[in-house]
Motif scaffolding. Structure first.
Motif, short mmCIF file in Angstrom:
data_model
loop_
_atom_site.label_atom_id
_atom_site.label_comp_id
_atom_site.label_asym_id
_atom_site.label_seq_id
_atom_site.Cartn_x
_atom_site.Cartn_y
_atom_site.Cartn_z
N LYS A 1 8.12 8.36 -14.97
CA LYS A 1 8.13 7.64 -15.52
C LYS A 1 7.57 6.26 -14.54
O LYS A 1 7.84 6.67 -13.08
CB LYS A 1 9.16 7.09 -16.00
CG LYS A 1 10.30 5.84 -14.91
CD LYS A 1 11.43 4.93 -15.98
CE LYS A 1 12.34 5.48 -14.97
NZ LYS A 1 13.80 4.29 -15.95
N GLY A 2 6.83 5.60 -14.05
CA GLY A 2 6.03 4.93 -13.43
C GLY A 2 4.79 5.45 -13.32
O GLY A 2 4.10 4.83 -11.91
N THR A 3 4.41 6.79 -13.49
CA THR A 3 3.40 7.57 -12.20
C THR A 3 1.74 7.39 -12.78
O THR A 3 2.10 6.72 -13.58
CB THR A 3 3.61 8.77 -12.42
OG1 THR A 3 4.74 9.83 -11.96
CG2 THR A 3 2.47 9.62 -12.19
N ASN A 4 1.50 6.57 -11.66
CA ASN A 4 0.21 6.10 -12.15
C ASN A 4 -1.10 6.03 -11.50
O ASN A 4 -2.14 5.86 -11.63
CB ASN A 4 0.30 4.44 -11.68
CG ASN A 4 -1.02 3.70 -11.96
OD1 ASN A 4 -1.69 3.45 -12.77
ND2 ASN A 4 -1.31 2.40 -11.30
N LEU B 1 -0.72 9.42 -20.80
CA LEU B 1 0.26 9.22 -19.49
C LEU B 1 0.14 7.54 -19.22
O LEU B 1 0.83 6.71 -19.51
CB LEU B 1 -0.68 9.38 -18.03
CG LEU B 1 -0.80 11.19 -17.93
CD1 LEU B 1 -1.60 11.43 -16.69
CD2 LEU B 1 0.69 11.64 -17.85
N GLU B 2 -0.55 6.73 -19.96
CA GLU B 2 -0.35 5.23 -20.07
C GLU B 2 -0.14 4.76 -20.99
O GLU B 2 0.62 3.63 -20.38
CB GLU B 2 -2.30 5.05 -19.86
CG GLU B 2 -3.35 4.91 -19.00
CD GLU B 2 -4.45 4.05 -19.17
OE1 GLU B 2 -5.31 3.84 -18.16
OE2 GLU B 2 -5.05 4.68 -20.51
N LYS B 3 -0.01 5.21 -21.89
CA LYS B 3 1.32 5.27 -22.89
C LYS B 3 2.11 5.12 -22.81
O LYS B 3 3.07 4.32 -22.69
CB LYS B 3 0.39 5.59 -24.41
CG LYS B 3 -0.56 5.39 -25.06
CD LYS B 3 -0.91 5.89 -26.53
CE LYS B 3 -2.09 5.16 -27.21
NZ LYS B 3 -2.44 6.41 -27.61
N ASN B 4 3.31 6.31 -21.83
CA ASN B 4 4.28 6.96 -22.00
C ASN B 4 4.54 6.94 -20.20
O ASN B 4 5.38 7.85 -19.76
CB ASN B 4 3.75 8.61 -22.24
CG ASN B 4 4.12 8.41 -23.98
OD1 ASN B 4 4.20 7.97 -24.55
ND2 ASN B 4 2.94 9.40 -24.41
N ASP C 1 10.12 9.86 -18.49
CA ASP C 1 9.96 10.56 -18.01
C ASP C 1 9.56 11.68 -18.81
O ASP C 1 9.85 11.32 -20.04
CB ASP C 1 10.86 11.89 -17.26
CG ASP C 1 11.15 10.69 -15.65
OD1 ASP C 1 11.28 9.74 -15.64
OD2 ASP C 1 12.38 11.19 -15.55
N GLN C 2 8.55 12.12 -18.52
CA GLN C 2 7.23 13.19 -19.32
C GLN C 2 7.50 14.77 -18.75
O GLN C 2 7.04 15.30 -18.03
CB GLN C 2 5.94 12.88 -20.03
CG GLN C 2 5.64 11.29 -20.53
CD GLN C 2 6.08 11.41 -21.81
OE1 GLN C 2 6.13 12.47 -22.88
NE2 GLN C 2 7.73 10.04 -22.09
N GLU C 3 8.08 15.74 -19.90
CA GLU C 3 7.94 17.05 -19.96
C GLU C 3 6.53 17.00 -20.37
O GLU C 3 6.28 17.59 -21.09
CB GLU C 3 8.92 18.10 -20.50
CG GLU C 3 10.45 17.68 -19.27
CD GLU C 3 10.90 19.82 -19.14
OE1 GLU C 3 10.51 20.42 -19.96
OE2 GLU C 3 11.91 18.69 -18.68
N ILE C 4 5.56 18.45 -19.51
CA ILE C 4 4.37 18.49 -19.98
C ILE C 4 4.15 19.63 -19.56
O ILE C 4 4.50 20.59 -18.40
CB ILE C 4 3.04 17.10 -18.99
CG1 ILE C 4 3.88 16.28 -19.78
CG2 ILE C 4 1.86 17.38 -19.60
CD1 ILE C 4 3.03 14.66 -19.12
N LYS D 1 -10.52 15.84 -23.42
CA LYS D 1 -9.22 16.50 -23.54
C LYS D 1 -8.81 15.84 -21.93
O LYS D 1 -7.79 14.89 -22.42
CB LYS D 1 -9.43 17.69 -23.42
CG LYS D 1 -8.45 18.80 -23.55
CD LYS D 1 -8.21 20.08 -23.87
CE LYS D 1 -8.58 20.60 -22.39
NZ LYS D 1 -8.50 21.94 -22.83
N THR D 2 -9.31 15.46 -20.58
CA THR D 2 -8.94 15.31 -20.50
C THR D 2 -8.82 14.18 -19.62
O THR D 2 -7.19 12.97 -20.24
CB THR D 2 -9.62 15.06 -18.98
OG1 THR D 2 -9.93 16.92 -18.57
CG2 THR D 2 -9.41 14.88 -17.53
N LEU D 3 -9.06 13.12 -20.49
CA LEU D 3 -9.50 11.56 -20.94
C LEU D 3 -7.77 11.17 -21.91
O LEU D 3 -7.44 10.31 -21.77
CB LEU D 3 -10.77 11.01 -21.92
CG LEU D 3 -11.92 10.15 -20.93
CD1 LEU D 3 -12.94 9.95 -21.51
CD2 LEU D 3 -11.04 9.12 -20.53
N ASP D 4 -7.93 12.20 -22.92
CA ASP D 4 -6.52 11.96 -23.67
C ASP D 4 -5.17 11.86 -23.26
O ASP D 4 -4.47 11.59 -23.32
CB ASP D 4 -6.92 13.51 -25.30
CG ASP D 4 -8.11 12.73 -25.54
OD1 ASP D 4 -7.74 11.33 -26.04
OD2 ASP D 4 -8.12 13.93 -27.26
#
Length: 194
Positions: free
Chosen positions: A116-119, A90-93, A97-100, A82-85
């Motif tokens: 966005k751009g969070t790595n 996050l890598e794909k998006n 910005d994402q609301e999670i 689940k954590t890997l998913d």
């Protein structure tokens, strides 16, 4: 097979298990008592039964521990997946910005914004330790943890299979020693009646 050890010229110590060099967890191997009559006649059945019951208790205790550890390991794999998913999401998006929804505790969730751009992500490693990783490092670590968990799970299953064989051997020995003891007592009663 002789299950008694000589100490000072006497048959003292009853040995019903031997070290197993092939066992990663050092699970001793049960000795199958081929010559029950010879071993019961050599010493009292009570002493042999006591050693067998003690070995049986140790095996059952170890079986319980291994089953709990196996179950714990089995439950970790879906958590890691689940954590890997989430890392892959996050890598794909990273372009927007994402609301999670974030899980703070077992039943507590909160909504947050990932810019966005969070790595980087923070991963709980256990023992109240939170470590920051890049997405790539986190994915690599989690993939390795998942592989290790699968290997450990197979190891637990293998050890439990071996342990069940040892428990069966001890149970067969207990039954055979008990039956031999009953037979000897019946023969002794017949001799007394004559």
């Amino acid at each position: 097979s002789d299950v008694y050890k000589r100490q000072g010229g006497q048959m003292d110590k009853v040995q019903v298990t031997i070290q197993n060099p092939n066992s990663q967890r050092k699970i001793p191997e049960a000795i199958f008592i081929a010559d029950v009559e010879g071993n019961v006649n050599q010493n009292t059945a009570a002493k042999l039964m006591e050693a067998l019951q003690e070995a049986y208790s140790r095996y059952k205790l170890l079986e319980g521990q291994l089953m709990r550890q196996k179950e714990s390991m089995r439950q970790k794999i879906p958590e890691i997946e689940k954590t890997l998913d989430a890392i892959k999401f996050l890598e794909k998006n990273q372009d927007e910005d994402q609301e999670i929804d974030f899980m703070l505790a077992e039943t507590i969730w909160t909504r947050g914004k990932v810019k966005k751009g969070t790595n980087k992500v923070n991963l709980w490693l256990g023992a109240n330790t939170l470590v920051e990783y890049t997405l790539e490092e986190a994915k690599k670590l989690l993939t390795q943890n998942k592989e290790n968990a699968a290997i450990n799970l197979k190891s637990f299953e293998s050890d439990l299979d071996f342990l069940k064989d040892q428990i069966t051997t001890i149970e067969v020995n207990i039954a055979r020693v008990h039956n031999q003891n009953v037979k000897m007592m019946q023969e002794a009663k017949k001799k007394e009646q004559k």
